[in-house]
Scaffold this motif. Structure first.
Motif, PDB file in Angstrom:
ATOM      1  N   UNK A 193       1.109  -1.153  -0.321  1.00 22.86           N
ATOM      2  CA  UNK A 193      -0.281  -0.156  -0.230  1.00 22.86           C
ATOM      3  C   UNK A 193       1.187   1.374   0.048  1.00 22.86           C
ATOM      4  N   UNK A 194       1.039   2.392  -0.761  1.00 22.60           N
ATOM      5  CA  UNK A 194       1.149   3.611  -0.865  1.00 22.60           C
ATOM      6  C   UNK A 194       0.198   4.622  -0.749  1.00 22.60           C
ATOM      7  N   UNK A 195       0.447   5.398   0.212  1.00 22.27           N
ATOM      8  CA  UNK A 195      -0.261   7.078   0.345  1.00 22.27           C
ATOM      9  C   UNK A 195       0.450   8.025   0.526  1.00 22.27           C
ATOM     10  N   UNK A 196      -0.126   8.854  -0.196  1.00 19.97           N
ATOM     11  CA  UNK A 196       0.006   9.696  -0.757  1.00 19.97           C
ATOM     12  C   UNK A 196      -0.600  11.404  -0.449  1.00 19.97           C
ATOM     13  N   UNK A 197      -0.552  12.046   0.420  1.00 17.93           N
ATOM     14  CA  UNK A 197      -0.180  13.375   0.787  1.00 17.93           C
ATOM     15  C   UNK A 197       0.316  14.393   0.270  1.00 17.93           C
ATOM     16  N   UNK A 198      -0.801  15.264  -0.403  1.00 17.24           N
ATOM     17  CA  UNK A 198      -0.787  16.953  -0.420  1.00 17.24           C
ATOM     18  C   UNK A 198      -0.849  17.309   0.273  1.00 17.24           C
ATOM     19  N   UNK A 199       0.341  18.182   0.341  1.00 18.34           N
ATOM     20  CA  UNK A 199       0.425  19.364   2.041  1.00 18.34           C
ATOM     21  C   UNK A 199       0.102  20.481   1.729  1.00 18.34           C
ATOM     22  N   UNK A 200      -0.736  20.801   1.153  1.00 17.56           N
ATOM     23  CA  UNK A 200      -0.549  22.864   0.550  1.00 17.56           C
ATOM     24  C   UNK A 200      -1.829  23.606   1.671  1.00 17.56           C
ATOM     25  N   UNK A 201      -0.994  24.143   2.703  1.00 18.61           N
ATOM     26  CA  UNK A 201      -1.331  25.045   3.564  1.00 18.61           C
ATOM     27  C   UNK A 201      -1.855  26.182   3.082  1.00 18.61           C
ATOM     28  N   UNK A 202      -3.238  26.447   3.803  1.00 24.02           N
ATOM     29  CA  UNK A 202      -3.807  28.001   2.810  1.00 24.02           C
ATOM     30  C   UNK A 202      -5.216  27.977   3.651  1.00 24.02           C
ATOM     31  N   UNK A 203      -5.839  29.295   3.691  1.00 20.28           N
ATOM     32  CA  UNK A 203      -7.744  29.464   3.595  1.00 20.28           C
ATOM     33  C   UNK A 203      -7.952  30.405   2.652  1.00 20.28           C
ATOM     34  N   UNK A 204      -8.544  30.236   2.643  1.00 18.94           N
ATOM     35  CA  UNK A 204      -9.391  28.396   2.524  1.00 18.94           C
ATOM     36  C   UNK A 204      -8.672  27.553   2.010  1.00 18.94           C
TER      37      UNK A 204
END
Length: 419
Positions: A269-280
């Motif tokens: 199993x592979x887990x890809x997580x996209x981190x894009x901190x912003x508001x909204x």
């Protein structure tokens, strides 16, 4: 001749003045009884009077009198000459006139303009917003090529009022002050529907705003219904108080892969997580080998039971409503083969199992080494004990031999003396 004309004019003026003075606006609640008095009518029969009605139920004037029969369940003349409507409805709106003549021949007219009303229940705000983002204008490109910025409207909620007549109006308030739609920071969409069976109205008012940056972080919104008849108090909704966040610009978009490096054993199993901190928070879409994946927006992409079809280069695209789109650096997902000694380092589960095997191997080696050292030490101690014990036995034998030699001469001497 002139005197007669003048007298006739005065009679006309006086009759018109009497009609105006006798005119009266009446409001009655739907479903309740209404009694209209006929001024100047004798209290007891015989009575000379008639009622004329022009309402939504009639195509022309309807005439009612004490001598006539009642008009179904709509209206009837009472013994004192008054007109009773047992349960007034929307169709009973209109003009009511009574003309009565007393016993002295004096004629009196009464005119009524009847309107009905229905007060709805307390209005409410549906789908209230719990959070709002301080306004960041949207960039719009016109046909001429020039660009201009329009406000980004956010929905606060929808105010609903049901069961009113006449329709009335809905209005919004911010911190107790009226909100006036201006198309810049405040926008309102209204809708009015009428029930074909009851004739009552349902009103809807959707409020959208663009909160100013640096403004109140906890504004209070409310909605009120104003009846369409005078001297009636407005009905207010319960207030709502959303939180206003200041916009946070979209920073660098990062893609985190687990296991690290993207190497995975077949079926892992592979887990890809996209981190894009912003508001909204931006919307996250996924790309494989340069082609968008047909998946709903999500910051996490899970690849279970990885096979050859899952190998490739992956990246994520974060789309912000005011900052546009930004793509992350790509990562490669590959399948590693397993050898005789198990999964290779870097595969899903293989890294952890390899570390565990290494630790167990080290501990096992240390245990065997300690055991060998213990055996060697034990053997050395045993050998030294044997070497110490051997001389002691030899000295005992020599002492015994000397004792035996000394006993033999004594025995011989004793034998000679006896002879």
């Amino acid at each position: 001749m002139a005197a007669g004309a003048t007298a006739g004019t005065w009679v006309l003026v006086l009759s018109l003045w009497g009609a105006v003075v006798g005119g009266q606006n009446i409001t009655a609640r739907i479903g309740e009884p209404l009694v209209l008095n006929c001024k100047g009518a004798p209290k007891k029969p015989p009575q000379q009077l008639e009622w004329k009605l022009n309402t939504g139920r009639t195509e022309a004037w309807k005439i009612l009198s004490p001598q006539g029969s009642p008009w179904d369940s709509v209206a009837r003349v009472l013994p004192n000459g008054s007109l009773l409507l047992p349960a007034i409805g929307i169709q009973d709106e209109g003009t009511f006139r009574c003309r009565a003549t007393n016993r002295h021949g004096k004629e009196t007219k009464s005119n009524y303009r009847v309107r009905v009303y229905q007060i709805p229940g307390k209005p409410e705000i549906l789908d209230p917003a719990s959070e709002l983002m301080a306004g960041v204008p949207n960039k719009v490109v016109e046909r001429s090529g020039r660009s201009r910025k329009l406000p980004l409207f956010l929905q606060v909620g929808t105010c609903v009022s049901e069961g009113s007549y006449p329709e009335g109006t809905l209005s919004w308030h911010l911190d107790g002050k009226p909100l006036i739609p201006d198309g810049k920071g405040v926008s309102v969409k209204e809708q009015i529907r009428r029930n074909p069976e009851t004739g009552l109205f349902t009103l809807q008012s959707e409020l959208m705003v663009t909160p100013a940056q640096g403004g109140n972080a906890h504004p209070t919104f409310s909605c009120s219904f104003s009846p369409g008849i005078p001297r009636r108090r407005a009905l207010n909704t319960a207030p709502i108080q959303p939180i206003v966040w200041e916009p946070v610009p979209l920073e660098e978009v990062r893609l985190v892969v687990e296991p690290e490096g993207g190497a995975v054993v077949r079926g892992g199993t592979v887990t890809l997580t996209c981190e894009a901190p912003a508001q909204p928070p931006p919307q996250i879409h996924w790309v494989k080998d340069g082609m968008p994946l047909p998946l709903p927006p999500s910051p996490i992409l899970l690849l279970p039971e990885v096979g050859p079809q899952d190998q490739g280069t992956y990246s994520c695209v974060a789309t912000h409503p005011s900052h546009g789109s930004q793509e992350s650096p790509a990562v490669s997902i590959s399948i590693t083969e397993t050898g005789e000694e198990g999964p290779t380092t870097g595969s899903v589960g293989g890294s952890g199992l390899g570390t565990l095997a290494l630790v167990l191997g080290i501990l096992g080696g240390l245990g065997i080494t300690a055991l060998l050292i213990g055996i060697i030490m034990w053997r050395r101690r045993r050998r030294q004990g044997e070497e110490r014990k051997a001389p002691e036995n030899q000295e005992e034998e020599e002492e015994r031999a000397e004792l035996n030699q000394s006993e033999e001469p004594e025995a011989a001497e004793s034998g000679t003396g006896g002879s």
